[in-house]
Design a protein around this motif. Structure first.
Motif, PDB file in Angstrom:
ATOM      1  N   THR A  92       0.810  -1.214   0.000  1.00 24.62           N
ATOM      2  CA  THR A  92       0.000   0.000   0.000  1.00 24.62           C
ATOM      3  C   THR A  92       0.848   1.271   0.000  1.00 24.62           C
ATOM      4  N   SER A  93       2.171   1.113  -0.076  1.00 28.98           N
ATOM      5  CA  SER A  93       3.055   2.285   0.014  1.00 28.98           C
ATOM      6  C   SER A  93       4.258   2.129  -0.911  1.00 28.98           C
ATOM      7  N   ARG A  94       4.301   2.966  -1.935  1.00 31.40           N
ATOM      8  CA  ARG A  94       5.417   2.911  -2.888  1.00 31.40           C
ATOM      9  C   ARG A  94       6.734   3.296  -2.222  1.00 31.40           C
ATOM     10  N   GLU A  95       6.679   4.218  -1.280  1.00 32.85           N
ATOM     11  CA  GLU A  95       7.902   4.654  -0.595  1.00 32.85           C
ATOM     12  C   GLU A  95       8.599   3.487   0.108  1.00 32.85           C
ATOM     13  N   THR A  96       7.814   2.567   0.652  1.00 34.50           N
ATOM     14  CA  THR A  96       8.416   1.453   1.383  1.00 34.50           C
ATOM     15  C   THR A  96       9.119   0.480   0.446  1.00 34.50           C
ATOM     16  N   LEU A  97       8.639   0.381  -0.790  1.00 31.56           N
ATOM     17  CA  LEU A  97       9.339  -0.446  -1.782  1.00 31.56           C
ATOM     18  C   LEU A  97      10.656   0.215  -2.178  1.00 31.56           C
ATOM     19  N   ASP A  98      10.607   1.510  -2.418  1.00 30.46           N
ATOM     20  CA  ASP A  98      11.834   2.242  -2.757  1.00 30.46           C
ATOM     21  C   ASP A  98      12.874   2.075  -1.646  1.00 30.46           C
ATOM     22  N   TYR A  99      12.404   2.055  -0.409  1.00 26.01           N
ATOM     23  CA  TYR A  99      13.305   1.954   0.750  1.00 26.01           C
ATOM     24  C   TYR A  99      14.030   0.602   0.762  1.00 26.01           C
ATOM     25  N   VAL A 100      13.297  -0.490   0.537  1.00 27.18           N
ATOM     26  CA  VAL A 100      13.957  -1.800   0.609  1.00 27.18           C
ATOM     27  C   VAL A 100      14.855  -2.050  -0.606  1.00 27.18           C
ATOM     28  N   VAL A 101      14.553  -1.407  -1.732  1.00 25.77           N
ATOM     29  CA  VAL A 101      15.466  -1.499  -2.878  1.00 25.77           C
ATOM     30  C   VAL A 101      16.823  -0.888  -2.508  1.00 25.77           C
ATOM     31  N   SER A 139       7.207  -8.060  -8.802  1.00 17.66           N
ATOM     32  CA  SER A 139       7.947  -9.205  -9.347  1.00 17.66           C
ATOM     33  C   SER A 139       9.065  -8.740 -10.270  1.00 17.66           C
ATOM     34  N   THR A 140       8.804  -7.683 -11.034  1.00 15.68           N
ATOM     35  CA  THR A 140       9.834  -7.123 -11.914  1.00 15.68           C
ATOM     36  C   THR A 140      10.992  -6.564 -11.101  1.00 15.68           C
ATOM     37  N   VAL A 141      10.675  -5.849 -10.031  1.00 16.74           N
ATOM     38  CA  VAL A 141      11.716  -5.314  -9.149  1.00 16.74           C
ATOM     39  C   VAL A 141      12.548  -6.456  -8.572  1.00 16.74           C
ATOM     40  N   ALA A 142      11.879  -7.525  -8.135  1.00 19.81           N
ATOM     41  CA  ALA A 142      12.580  -8.673  -7.549  1.00 19.81           C
ATOM     42  C   ALA A 142      13.529  -9.305  -8.564  1.00 19.81           C
TER      43      ALA A 142
END
Length: 203
Positions: A92-101, A139-142
């Motif tokens: 639910t949060s794009r920022e949290t994905l950017d953070y773990v990348v 999945s693409t990010v992974a």
């Protein structure tokens, strides 16, 4: 320097991600089969669990880390010593994905190893109506990070066991590859020493 897990033979799994993504909820669901409803920012919690994994019992230590920036120095220690990492974000949060990348890249630099055990976890998949990141995008990010991807719901215990068990398997495989590489290096050294002795006799 060897981690504590190397001495007690436990697998040390570290749960990382920004604040509020459900790291503690995932951890407590796996360890205690309990869903945390009240968010309480974690400083650090450590749990040990014995579980049956594939061919036998496995001792796993789980470190639930703080996502807040003020605990960054403390978290750095665990990034250096963990055997494997769950990189948790909220769908639910794009920022949290950017953070773990960014965290993934940081761990890569710290550990400087190919295929270090990590899994990207999209938590809160029960909140599909609030989703900001599609499964396809995650999945693409992974794939770009070269890690597996799994969507979980700590609330409904969806894929929680699989997340921790899959990471434990990756750590086991990584350790086994290390042992084989180490044994291979030793064998090469023994072979080279024998060859040197043989050459000495001939001379």
């Amino acid at each position: 320097m060897a981690s504590n897990s190397a001495t007690n033979n436990a697998l040390r799994l570290v749960v990382v991600g920004s604040g509020g993504v459900g790291k503690s909820a995932l951890t407590l669901q796996w360890v205690q089969q309990y869903f945390v409803t009240d968010y309480d920012p974690t400083i650090e919690d450590s749990y040990t669990k014995q579980c049956f994994l594939d061919d036998g019992m496995c001792k796993i230590e789980v470190l639930d880390t703080a996502g807040q920036d003020e605990f960054k120095t403390m978290r750095e220690q665990y990034l250096r010593t963990g055997d494997g990492f769950l990189l948790v974000f909220s769908i639910t949060s794009r920022e949290t994905l950017d953070y773990v990348v960014k965290l993934h890249r940081h761990i890569d630099r710290l550990r400087d190893r190919d295929n270090f055990p990590m899994i990207l976890i999209g938590n809160k998949c029960d909140l599909n109506d609030e989703r900001q990141i599609s499964m396809e995008e995650a999945s693409t990010v992974a794939r770009e990070l070269n890690v597996p991807y799994l969507e979980c719901s700590a609330k409904f215990r969806k894929n929680v066991d699989q997340a921790f068990h899959d990471l434990a398997r990756l750590v086991r495989k990584f350790r086994e590859n290390d042992r084989q590489l180490h044994n291979g290096d030793q064998s090469d050294g023994i072979h080279q020493n024998k060859k040197k002795k043989k050459n000495c006799r001939i001379q």
